[in-house]
Design an enzyme around this catalytic site. Structure first.
Site, mmCIF file in Angstrom:
data_model
loop_
_atom_site.group_PDB
_atom_site.id
_atom_site.type_symbol
_atom_site.label_atom_id
_atom_site.label_comp_id
_atom_site.label_asym_id
_atom_site.label_seq_id
_atom_site.Cartn_x
_atom_site.Cartn_y
_atom_site.Cartn_z
ATOM 1 N N ASP A 69 3.024 2.369 2.366
ATOM 2 C CA ASP A 69 3.330 2.967 3.670
ATOM 3 C C ASP A 69 4.839 3.089 3.848
ATOM 4 O OD1 ASP A 69 0.683 2.964 4.242
ATOM 5 O OD2 ASP A 69 0.757 1.411 5.775
ATOM 6 N N CYS B 179 0.696 -4.345 8.064
ATOM 7 C CA CYS B 179 1.127 -3.159 8.800
ATOM 8 C C CYS B 179 1.994 -3.544 9.999
ATOM 9 C CB CYS B 179 -0.075 -2.367 9.299
ATOM 10 S SG CYS B 179 -1.103 -1.733 7.980
ATOM 11 N N CYS C 136 -1.702 4.220 7.410
ATOM 12 C CA CYS C 136 -3.046 4.219 7.975
ATOM 13 C C CYS C 136 -3.013 4.086 9.494
ATOM 14 C CB CYS C 136 -3.838 3.076 7.376
ATOM 15 S SG CYS C 136 -3.167 1.475 7.824
ATOM 16 N N CYS D 167 0.800 -1.217 0.000
ATOM 17 C CA CYS D 167 0.000 0.000 0.000
ATOM 18 C C CYS D 167 0.836 1.272 0.000
ATOM 19 C CB CYS D 167 -0.964 0.003 1.177
ATOM 20 S SG CYS D 167 -0.157 -0.115 2.746
#
Lengths: 382, 141
Positions: B20, B93, B49, B18
């Protein structure tokens, strides 16, 4: 804590008058509109009354309105119902997923699809459209108003070209219907998708306008409801609610455009005072009056949405993190934003109940949240 | 959350799924009681996020005061459990935060001219490849 809703492009609260109009159809007026007896006749009358109202909103005939479950079904019916193997169709890179995924489905089934690019503000080029047309082109599908950045596409120009070339023209008008004037005759629109819950009506109801004489293959087979174009017992309560919502929308259209437009302009002007902040989408008349979309550099939209939510403010983002496939918004990358810019986007959409106080509260809270998220970000001005 | 000026080790990690990015800073010092080398302070900066922010914050809490050996034993499952579970799609994450710590320790060992364990060396190669890829994407155009 005060709750402030700024996500009217996602959905809207049902207007109390709409709810009032719907209520009897859950209790004493429960007839099936296809039944012959008085219960059925009563429901039929209500459904046909709503059909006239909806048709009147877009200058269509009542017989040209197909009631169905909402915008996504309307888009699917328009696209999949009109295009066959061997056909070519044209759409844009920034359509709603209901159109894009339907097109991808068709591509797997022998249909060729051209996806037109858009400019930095999200506008499709009429010349590009002309150039993409071929002998086999059956359908053009271009959204009326983009749901993320509010761009109002040149629908009238597109309609004119399509009519001249004898190509069907469908527009997903979910974000336009009930907000700005739509005239299917003047704009040469052959098919148009609309939804109830974006205009203070209920969820689960919408319509597809199909110009008289156009043949469509149904998606749902069954009974002969909706002229055999959409089987299933009519959702009388929902349809009545949609009709009522249309009446209210029509009555308030000019006033809302002015009031909400002013609030939105005030919001944009002040939010852009935050350093390293950009507006996505056009300025001025080419943008629907209730939409604002920003990119805040160095921060991530989902985190921003959650921090705003902590302060009672509901907004949305095109960030990759908020999407189920971890890809940033195709609309924002479609207008040329970098991954980082798309990642840091925030959509704020205002509506009937938005007040100046709410916008002021948002503007008071926003800079601090942006600053704080930037403090904990590894990115920054080089 | 935040940065440490004059950190002993800095670890930069990225997420290819994503986009990040995360930067972990550590300060290393001796434990007074036992004289062992521990992570005295740790801070993190995250572009990502809320799950990425939550897992990176939890990670700092988990490794602060721990010895380097202990910190290297941190697992993504451990971080996930610390934040009370994560949706499947957000699991990556927690990997990011764990990798960030590894990279910061790697950086510390390199700067101090110390030997780097073989498996940490391998991890470093994998992680830095990913960072380059993500940075290219984030800063594209």
């Amino acid at each position: 804590m005060k709750k402030i809703y700024m996500d009217y492009a996602a959905t809207t609260p049902v207007d109390p008058e709409v709810l009032k109009a719907m209520r009897p159809f859950f209790s004493r007026r429960y007839g099936n509109a296809s039944s012959l007896h008085s219960f059925g006749q009563d429901a039929r009358k209500a459904v046909e009354g709503a059909r006239e109202i909806v048709a009147g909103m877009i200058n269509a005939e009542p017989g040209e309105i197909i009631f169905l479950s909402g915008g996504s079904e309307a888009d699917n019916l328009a696209v999949k119902g009109s295009v066959k193997q061997g056909n070519h169709m044209i759409t844009t890179a920034i359509e709603h997923p209901a159109v894009l995924r339907a097109c991808e489905y068709l591509e797997k089934n022998g249909v060729e699809v051209t996806y037109l690019p858009v400019d930095r503000d999200g506008f499709v080029s009429v010349q590009d459209l002309k150039d993409a047309m071929r002998k086999e082109t059956k359908l053009v599908s271009v959204m009326f108003v983009n749901n993320e950045i509010g761009t109002i596409e040149p629908i009238e120009d597109i309609g004119k070209i399509c009519r001249q070339k004898g190509v069907l023209f469908h527009t997903d008008a979910v974000q336009a219907f009930g907000k700005i004037p739509v005239d299917v005759k003047k704009m040469n629109i052959d098919m148009l998708s609309g939804s109830g819950h974006k205009i203070y009506g209920p969820k689960g109801v919408g319509f597809l306008y199909v110009r008289k004489g156009i043949g469509l293959a149904p998606l749902i087979h069954g009974g002969s409801q909706e002229n055999s174009r959409r089987a299933g017992t009519e959702n009388a309560a929902g349809i009545v609610g949609l009709g009522k919502a249309c009446e209210i929308a029509k009555e308030n259209m000019d006033l809302e455009q002015e009031r909400i437009g002013k609030l939105r302009d005030y919001l944009i002007e002040n939010a852009l005072k935050i350093p390293d902040t950009g507006l996505n989408g056009p300025r001025g008349e080419g943008r629907i009056y209730n939409n604002a979309n920003f990119s805040f550099s160095f921060i991530e939209g989902e985190a921003l949405v959650m921090r705003l939510d902590d302060r009672g403010i509901a907004a949305s983002t095109g960030s990759a993190c908020s999407s189920k496939n971890l890809k940033p918004s195709h609309v924002l990358t479609g207008i040329g934003l970098t991954h980082e810019q798309a990642h840091g986007s925030l959509r704020v959409s205002l509506g009937r109940h938005t007040t100046r106080e709410e916008v002021d509260y948002f503007l008071k809270v926003l800079p601090g949240i942006v600053k704080d998220l930037r403090r904990i970000s590894p990115l920054g001005r080089k | 959350m935040g940065r440490i000026e004059n950190a002993d080790g800095v670890g930069k990690v990225g997420n290819p799924q994503c986009g990040d990015l995360m930067q972990v800073y550590i300060k290393v010092g001796k434990n007074r009681q036992y004289g062992k080398e521990i992570i005295k302070d740790v801070k993190v900066q995250t572009f990502g996020c809320i799950a990425a922010i939550a897992t990176s914050s939890a990670t700092t809490e988990m490794v602060k005061g721990k010895t380097i050996e202990e910190a290297l034993k941190l697992t993504k499952e451990g971080v996930r459990d610390k934040v009370g579970g994560l949706p499947a799609i957000k699991f990556h994450c927690s990997v990011l935060a764990v990798d960030g710590i590894k990279e910061a320790i790697y950086d510390f060992l390199k700067k101090a001219g110390r030997p780097v364990p073989d498996d940490l060396e391998k991890e470093h190669e994998r992680i830095s490849r990913v960072v380059k890829e993500v940075e290219k994407r984030v800063h594209a155009h």
